[in-house]
Design a protein around this motif. Structure first.
Motif, short mmCIF file in Angstrom:
data_model
loop_
_atom_site.label_atom_id
_atom_site.label_comp_id
_atom_site.label_asym_id
_atom_site.label_seq_id
_atom_site.Cartn_x
_atom_site.Cartn_y
_atom_site.Cartn_z
N GLY A 102 -13.50 17.21 -47.71
CA GLY A 102 -12.79 16.73 -48.90
C GLY A 102 -12.20 15.35 -48.69
O GLY A 102 -12.22 14.52 -49.61
N ILE A 103 -11.65 15.10 -47.49
CA ILE A 103 -11.09 13.77 -47.18
C ILE A 103 -12.20 12.72 -47.24
O ILE A 103 -12.02 11.63 -47.81
N LEU A 104 -13.34 13.02 -46.64
CA LEU A 104 -14.45 12.07 -46.66
C LEU A 104 -14.95 11.83 -48.08
O LEU A 104 -15.24 10.69 -48.47
N ARG A 105 -15.02 12.89 -48.87
CA ARG A 105 -15.48 12.76 -50.24
C ARG A 105 -14.54 11.87 -51.05
O ARG A 105 -14.98 10.97 -51.79
N ASP A 106 -13.24 12.08 -50.88
CA ASP A 106 -12.26 11.26 -51.60
C ASP A 106 -12.32 9.80 -51.20
O ASP A 106 -12.01 8.91 -52.01
N ALA A 107 -12.67 9.56 -49.92
CA ALA A 107 -12.72 8.18 -49.42
C ALA A 107 -14.09 7.54 -49.64
O ALA A 107 -14.27 6.36 -49.30
N ALA A 240 -9.14 4.77 -43.93
CA ALA A 240 -9.20 5.81 -44.97
C ALA A 240 -9.02 7.20 -44.38
O ALA A 240 -8.35 8.06 -44.96
N ILE A 241 -9.59 7.43 -43.21
CA ILE A 241 -9.46 8.74 -42.55
C ILE A 241 -8.03 8.95 -42.08
O ILE A 241 -7.46 10.05 -42.25
N ALA A 242 -7.42 7.93 -41.48
CA ALA A 242 -6.03 8.05 -41.02
C ALA A 242 -5.09 8.35 -42.18
O ALA A 242 -4.19 9.20 -42.08
N GLN A 243 -5.32 7.68 -43.31
CA GLN A 243 -4.49 7.93 -44.49
C GLN A 243 -4.72 9.33 -45.05
O GLN A 243 -3.78 10.04 -45.42
#
Length: 535
Positions: A102-107, A240-243
């Motif tokens: 989900g994090i990757l998709r959002d970024a 983006a991943i850190a955030q």
């Protein structure tokens, strides 16, 4: 250790729990108190209970103790223990596949196509949907245990047969099935994040292709083949991943570039095994900085204090030397239950027992030093045996041509020799181990290696009979202490280093490099062009 020193300097009392009495971090003066206890939730809570009577517990640091310590975070939080740095809920975002997707998709970031399975039927269905080859790996294991690259359904069924009874795959421990990226460049990033600002510690390019465990791979800092656009894409993705995770402290992200596309392989909200390498190569105390971020400092304040050097666009300075990390793989000491030398092929399961570092003004020299430190270096003359799988025959031509031009004599099995001859490279044909029965006493390649008539061995894995032949070749090379190359990328780097070895080295200590870097940053001096270091 560095975290304990930094926090002690900041006025905190530090208490270390360590389950390994052999490590240097058991020195009596590293922390205020040291406990030798198993790193289980029950034992750690007992230590916390005992220590709570002597003061106020500010919190527990788990992100510097590897995956085992990270796995304790949720249980500690449930017991009311404050976790410093990245929170357990944020750790879950990185560790749990669905949440991380989900994090990757959002970024707007990509991961290799993947799935999960709890049994062989589910694994076959997942692999068919993804497409072979696939990388299979059990959840929650250390060192890549049980990880393999699988090229067909038959091998996947055999994989489940071999892990049966080990308890590493089941309803609560699903098997992760990922598309395997062939011929992809793997990249490691170590970074700091304070909730607002990202600080890139180092971007490392692996020398071997993606698919080999990062603990067994060579890597170079700074990258030597990546362009500015690719590096900027890596920085943007790391931010983006850190955030998205909500990191406070250290973050390690592993990427791969395949067919020009950037993929995210995994993110670890903890210190990685490359943090000491980056810190030594660049003179940046990443662990100390991370520990201070966990207790309220910011990247801005650490830049202002001088603990972190300023970066122009988060890049390594243009005049910085090149550092190469090489894994030490003492295969000669590893034996199968039958007493044979284990196969030396590198893969997704980690087998290295240590690592070394070479540093110099360019990649060939730095790589040469890393090989010298790990394995004694390349022979500067003699004979080279070549036998590679069909998929590697195109890419072997230039490295072997270079070896020929450098004065080495070339030996090869019939199929490889035929390809080399078509490309103007003469090679003496030698017999395979499997052809022994019909040779009437003529030596095979294994005999020649055992008789020290071969100085360097190049062999990439094949299937069928060739796989058995390959094992015999590789085992003979290991037993005879011959340099052995099983990937074309590693071979190409080694060939490029031969002229550097012949020219010889001068040695500069890491401390001298740090002084030169500081002087260069202030405009007082430049790095000495002929100097180098071996660590």
């Amino acid at each position: 250790m560095h975290a304990a020193f930094a926090l002690s300097g900041a006025g905190f009392e530090t208490i270390m729990i360590n389950c390994n009495p052999e490590t240097v971090s058991t020195d009596y003066d590293t922390s205020d108190r040291l406990y030798f206890e198993p790193l289980t939730l029950e034992d750690v809570l007992e230590v916390i209970e005992a220590e709570s009577g002597s003061g106020t517990l500010v919190g527990v640091v788990v992100q510097l103790g590897g995956q085992t310590a990270l796995g304790l975070a949720k249980g500690l939080e449930a017991a009311g223990v404050p976790i410093l740095g990245t929170s357990p809920s944020a750790i879950d975002l990185a560790e749990e596949r669905g949440l991380f997707a989900g994090i990757l998709r959002d970024a707007g970031l990509l991961a290799p196509k993947n799935g999960t399975a709890t049994d062989v039927t589910g694994a076959l269905e997942a692999a068919e949907g993804i497409g072979y080859p696939v990388l299979v790996r059990p959840s929650y294991v250390l060192g890549g245990r049980g990880m393999e690259i699988v090229y067909d359904a038959e091998t996947l069924v055999d994989y489940f047969r071999r892990i049966e009874g080990q308890g590493i795959v089941g309803p609560t421990n699903p098997l992760l099935v990922d598309r395997f990226l062939d011929d992809a460049i793997e990249i490691d990033v170590d970074a700091l994040y304070d909730g607002e600002r990202l600080y890139i510690g180092g971007i490392m390019e692996h020398i071997e292709e993606a698919g080999i465990h990062s603990g067994d791979s060579s890597c170079t800092l700074p990258p030597v083949t990546l362009g500015r656009g690719q590096l900027q894409a890596v920085r943007d993705a790391t931010l983006a991943i850190a955030q998205g995770i909500g990191v406070r402290g250290l973050l390690n992200v592993q990427f791969a570039i395949g067919a020009g596309v950037l993929y995210v392989l995994e993110a670890n909200p903890r210190a990685s095994r490359t943090v000491p390498f980056v810190s030594k190569a660049l003179g940046i105390p990443l662990a100390k900085a991370a520990s201070l971020l966990m207790v309220g400092e910011t990247v801005e304040s650490l830049l202002a204090s001088g603990m972190l050097p300023e970066r122009d666009g988060s890049d390594v300075p243009a005049d910085s030397p090149v550092a190469v990390k090489e894994a030490v793989l003492p295969f000669k000491r590893f034996r199968t239950p039958e007493g044979k030398i284990v196969d030396t092929l590198l893969g997704p399961e980690m087998r290295s027992t240590g690592e070394v570092m070479g540093i110099d003004r360019d990649f060939p020299r730095a790589f040469a030093k890393s090989q010298e430190a790990a394995y004694g270096g390349m022979p500067l003359e003699g004979s080279v045996f070549v036998s590679v799988a069909d998929r590697d025959k195109r890419s072997i031509i230039l490295p072997v041509l270079w070896l020929k031009q450098l004065g080495y004599s070339i030996l090869a099995t019939e199929g490889t020799a035929e390809v080399l001859r078509r490309n103007g490279i003469e090679a003496r044909v030698v017999h395979k181990h499997s052809e022994r029965a019909g040779l009437e006493g003529a030596p095979t390649i294994v005999d020649l290696i055992e008789q020290s008539d071969v100085d360097i061995v190049i062999n990439t894995p094949s299937g069928g009979t060739a796989r058995a032949d390959g094992y015999e070749i590789r085992a003979a090379a290991v037993a005879g202490d011959k340099p052995l190359f099983t990937t074309i990328a590693q071979l190409s780097a080694a060939v490029a280093s031969v002229e550097a070895i012949r020219a010889g080295f001068e040695v500069t200590s890491l401390q001298e490099y740090a002084d030169q870097r500081a002087a260069s940053a202030s405009g007082a001096a430049d790095l000495k062009p002929g100097r180098s270091a071996l660590g």
